[in-house]
Design a protein around this motif. Sequence first.
Motif, PDB file in Angstrom:
ATOM      1  N   GLN A 240       0.657  -1.145  -0.130  1.00 54.04           N
ATOM      2  CA  GLN A 240      -0.076   0.350  -0.166  1.00 54.04           C
ATOM      3  C   GLN A 240       0.749   1.261  -0.160  1.00 54.04           C
ATOM      4  OE1 GLN A 240      -2.598  -0.473   2.994  1.00 54.04           O
ATOM      5  NE2 GLN A 240      -4.310  -1.020   2.073  1.00 54.04           N
TER       6      GLN A 240
ATOM      7  N   THR B 114       1.564   1.043  -4.005  1.00 55.17           N
ATOM      8  CA  THR B 114       1.092   2.251  -4.305  1.00 55.17           C
ATOM      9  C   THR B 114       0.391   3.436  -4.262  1.00 55.17           C
ATOM     10  OG1 THR B 114      -1.121   1.338  -3.030  1.00 55.17           O
ATOM     11  CG2 THR B 114       0.148  -0.334  -4.957  1.00 55.17           C
TER      12      THR B 114
ATOM     13  N   ASP C 200       0.211   6.512  -6.525  1.00 50.36           N
ATOM     14  CA  ASP C 200      -0.276   7.694  -6.473  1.00 50.36           C
ATOM     15  C   ASP C 200      -0.449   9.263  -6.873  1.00 50.36           C
ATOM     16  OD1 ASP C 200      -2.781   5.677  -7.304  1.00 50.36           O
ATOM     17  OD2 ASP C 200      -3.754   5.305  -4.786  1.00 50.36           O
TER      18      ASP C 200
ATOM     19  N   ARG D 124      -4.823  -0.322 -12.964  1.00 52.45           N
ATOM     20  CA  ARG D 124      -4.260  -0.386 -11.403  1.00 52.45           C
ATOM     21  C   ARG D 124      -5.898  -0.602 -11.005  1.00 52.45           C
ATOM     22  NH1 ARG D 124      -2.043   3.326  -8.985  1.00 52.45           N
ATOM     23  NH2 ARG D 124      -1.531   1.938  -7.477  1.00 52.45           N
ATOM     24  N   HIS D 125      -6.542   0.547 -11.467  1.00 52.60           N
ATOM     25  CA  HIS D 125      -8.296   0.035 -11.002  1.00 52.60           C
ATOM     26  C   HIS D 125      -8.514   1.330  -9.653  1.00 52.60           C
ATOM     27  CE1 HIS D 125      -8.810  -2.909 -13.547  1.00 52.60           C
ATOM     28  NE2 HIS D 125      -7.984  -3.814 -13.412  1.00 52.60           N
ATOM     29  N   ARG D 126      -7.852   2.211  -9.241  1.00 51.51           N
ATOM     30  CA  ARG D 126      -7.368   3.277  -8.618  1.00 51.51           C
ATOM     31  C   ARG D 126      -8.894   3.512  -8.141  1.00 51.51           C
ATOM     32  NH1 ARG D 126      -7.186   8.377  -8.002  1.00 51.51           N
ATOM     33  NH2 ARG D 126      -5.688   9.269  -6.235  1.00 51.51           N
TER      34      ARG D 126
ATOM     35  N   ASN E  66      -9.833   0.423  -5.723  1.00 54.28           N
ATOM     36  CA  ASN E  66      -8.753   0.910  -4.829  1.00 54.28           C
ATOM     37  C   ASN E  66      -9.518   1.403  -3.557  1.00 54.28           C
ATOM     38  OD1 ASN E  66      -6.805  -0.704  -4.751  1.00 54.28           O
ATOM     39  ND2 ASN E  66      -6.892  -0.479  -6.926  1.00 54.28           N
TER      40      ASN E  66
ATOM     41  N   GLN F  56     -10.910   0.654   0.268  1.00 53.40           N
ATOM     42  CA  GLN F  56     -10.444   1.486   0.986  1.00 53.40           C
ATOM     43  C   GLN F  56     -11.341   2.619   2.060  1.00 53.40           C
ATOM     44  OE1 GLN F  56      -7.224   0.009   2.518  1.00 53.40           O
ATOM     45  NE2 GLN F  56      -6.722  -0.449   0.953  1.00 53.40           N
TER      46      GLN F  56
ATOM     47  N   TRP G 119     -16.871  -6.282  -8.268  1.00 50.93           N
ATOM     48  CA  TRP G 119     -15.493  -6.229  -8.754  1.00 50.93           C
ATOM     49  C   TRP G 119     -15.471  -8.071  -8.703  1.00 50.93           C
ATOM     50  CZ3 TRP G 119     -11.527  -4.484 -10.602  1.00 50.93           C
ATOM     51  CH2 TRP G 119     -10.444  -5.020 -11.313  1.00 50.93           C
TER      52      TRP G 119
ATOM     53  N   LYS H 158      -5.171  -9.707  -8.161  1.00 53.25           N
ATOM     54  CA  LYS H 158      -4.977  -8.954  -7.130  1.00 53.25           C
ATOM     55  C   LYS H 158      -5.868  -8.480  -5.879  1.00 53.25           C
ATOM     56  CE  LYS H 158       0.090  -8.585  -8.858  1.00 53.25           C
ATOM     57  NZ  LYS H 158       0.544  -7.348  -9.462  1.00 53.25           N
ATOM     58  N   ILE H 159      -6.966  -7.702  -7.124  1.00 55.75           N
ATOM     59  CA  ILE H 159      -7.547  -6.988  -6.051  1.00 55.75           C
ATOM     60  C   ILE H 159      -8.488  -7.951  -5.747  1.00 55.75           C
ATOM     61  CG2 ILE H 159      -9.685  -5.110  -6.207  1.00 55.75           C
ATOM     62  CD1 ILE H 159      -7.350  -4.109  -7.103  1.00 55.75           C
TER      63      ILE H 159
ATOM     64  N   MET I 114      -6.678  -8.721  -2.054  1.00 52.61           N
ATOM     65  CA  MET I 114      -7.368  -8.165  -1.105  1.00 52.61           C
ATOM     66  C   MET I 114      -8.753  -7.320  -0.981  1.00 52.61           C
ATOM     67  SD  MET I 114      -6.571  -3.474  -1.536  1.00 52.61           S
ATOM     68  CE  MET I 114      -8.305  -3.702  -2.796  1.00 52.61           C
TER      69      MET I 114
END
Length: 653
Positions: free
Chosen positions: A200, A203, A207, A355-357, A360, A364, A382, A395-396, A399
Motif C-alpha cells: 500500500q 501504491t 498515486d 490499476r483500478h484506482r 481501490n 479502502q 468486482w 490481486k484485487i 485485497m
Amino acid sequence: MPTIRQSRGMLENIKRAGHTGSAETADRYIHGSNTIATKRQITRNFYQLTSRRVGPKPIETTQQQLRSPDVLKIIFSTPSLRRALKRIATKDKDDLITHPLKALVLTEYEVQITEQLVRSVPAGTWSPTGAYISLTSKRSGAYRELVFPTLIDGVVGRCIIDAIEPLINADDDGKTFSGRSHFSNVREPGNYDDWFQVWQDFTAAIDKAAHADGYTYVFDTDINDFFPSVDKTRAKALLAARTGAHPSLLELLFYCLEAWLPRFAYAPMTGLPVEPNDVSRVVAHAYLKSVDAIFKEREDCIYLRYVDDTVIFCKTNASAHAVRRLHHLELRQLGLNPNAAKSQIMTVSDFQHGRHRDVNIRLQKSKKDRDIAGFDCAAKEWFSRDHQTTTSWDKIAKMIYSLARQLQTPTLRDNVVKHATDFPGVAPTALRYLASFDLTEKELRSLLTIAADHVDMETSVHLARTILDARVDPQWSPIILKTAIAALHRFDERHGAGYLKAQWLLIVHKYGAKKDRDELEDLGITFIDDAQWRLHYLYVSIATKKLRIAQAGTASSLANSDIQLALRLCGAAVAGKLSQHALILKRLVVRVNGKRGIQGRHLPFLRLLLDSPHYRTEHAHWLKIVLGATGEQRIADRVVTDLLRRNYKRLTA
C-alpha cells in the motif's frame, strides 16, 4: 483513524530517519495529519509506544561492528540470540511449511540452542543443511520452487540478515520498497513485516507520482525469473561494497543460501533460493541498488520499485522509451532480463485505469468508514467482472478477502470455494477469511470435496490446514475423517506431498478416535521417505503411544535437526522433565483464526503431556482455568474443548 499497529509503523519510520521518540518529533509527524481526530489518535498511540517497553531494547549492529573480525561473536551473542528465539517463539508468523512444534521447541530449548550457536557459529563449526522443497504454481502457470530450511537454519539466517538489512535499506527514502515476511529481531515492531501495508505504501507513492505535474507516460516492468537469475558471486561483492561487512559474515550468509538451493538429481539450481526467512529477499533488494542509483538521480523521471516490480514516470513518450532502453542495459549488467510479457509503456491515465484506482479507493474508504454494505457491494461488483479480460483481477480479489476478514463481513463466504479452486494465488487469503467464521456443514463439505481433487500443492496445503484448525460441529467429524484417511492412502509424488500428507495425519488425530487411528496401521516410514512426513509420523506416533521414544529414535536414523528436536521435546514431556512446563502450557493457548484456541498441530503434544503421570495436579488446574474462561478468553473450537473436558474428567476422577 490509525490503529496502534499503524502508529507503530509511523514511529518505526521516524526512528529509521534518525530521530528519537521526542515530543518535537511527534508534533512534526502529527502536523501532516488530516483531521483533529486522527491527530489525537496518532498522539495517543505515539506516547503509548514510546513509553512502552517489553524486554530489552533491540540493538542494531553498527557498520563498524559489521566490519569487525568479531562480527559473528557480536551477532551470535547470548543476549541477541535469547531475544531472537523468544520473539520467534511468541510472535512469529506461520510459513507455508513449518515445524509442528516450533514455538514449543524454542520455548523449552532457548538456553540450549543459544549456547550451541554461541559456540559453533563464531568458531566456524556450524553448517547449514539442505532445505525442504515444494513446487507451487505461479500466475503464469509455471512453477515456483519454494524451499523451507530447518528450524535452526532459519534462526541463523534471520540473525545474519537482521544485522545487515539496515545498511541495505538506509537509502530507500520512499522510492524503493521491500517488505518482509517476518519481523526483524533487532528492530522495534512495525508495518515492515506486513507485505500488504508495504504494498500500500508503494501504491500510494505511485498515486502521488501519477498526479505530479508534467508526467504523462509510464514505463511498467518487472524482472524475468528474478531470484534464480541473481549471480551469487556478484551479489556477495555488491553486499561487501555496500555494507563493508567482514568476509566471515558474508561467507556464512552465502553458505546458507547455497545449501538451501533446491537440487534435482543432485544438481543445484542457480541464483537465490525462494525461502521464507527474508534472507534471499534482502539480498535481492541489495542486488538492484545499482540500478536504483542510476534512476533515482535523474530529474526527468520518477522512479519507484517494489522488489522487482518497477514503475518509472516520464514526461514524454520519447523519454519513456529512452528510460526503457537504459533500464534494460542496467539489468543486463547484472545478468538480469526484463520480463517482456509484463513490460510496457502507456499513458498515465491508461496505467491508472489498469490499476483500478477507483476500486481501490472505494474499498479502502468502505473499510475506513466501516461501511459494510458499501464494501460488500464493491466486492460483489468486482467478483462479477470477467477475470480473463480484467487486469489484476486476482490481486484485487486478494485485497478484498483480506479486508473482508478484517471487517468480519460474512457475505463473501459463498465465493471462497470457487475462488480457492480456480485461483491458486487467491486461495490462501480466501481460505483464511473463511476460517475466521464457524464453518457450516455445506462449507465443510465443499472444502473436503476440493481437497480430494488434485489441486495446486500450495492450495492443497492451505485447504488441509484450514480443515485442521476450522471451528466445526463435532458431529461432522466422520465426514472429515473419511476424506483424511483417503488422502493418507493416496499416492502423491509431488514435491511437498509429505507435508500435505502430514496435515491429514494431524487431522485424523484431532477429529478421530483410537479406532480411526488404528486404520492407519499400514502407514509407516522408511529412510527414503519425505522428511516432513517422517517428522510428523514420528511425532504423532509417539503422542498416540504407537511408538516409544527409544523406538522412534531408531526409526529416525539419518534424521535432520527438526526431527531430533521434536523427539527430544516429546521425550522430556513423557519423562516429566520439561524445564519450561508452565510456560509451554501458557503458550499452547493462542489466537487461532481470530479466536482463542489450540492449534491442531499442537494437539498430539498436548495429549502426550496430559497422559504423562507427572504434573497431574498442575494439568488439572490448568484445564480448569482454560475450560472456565468466558467471553473472548473462551476456547471457541468445540472439538478442542471436548478433548480438554475428557482429560479434565480423567485427571479429576
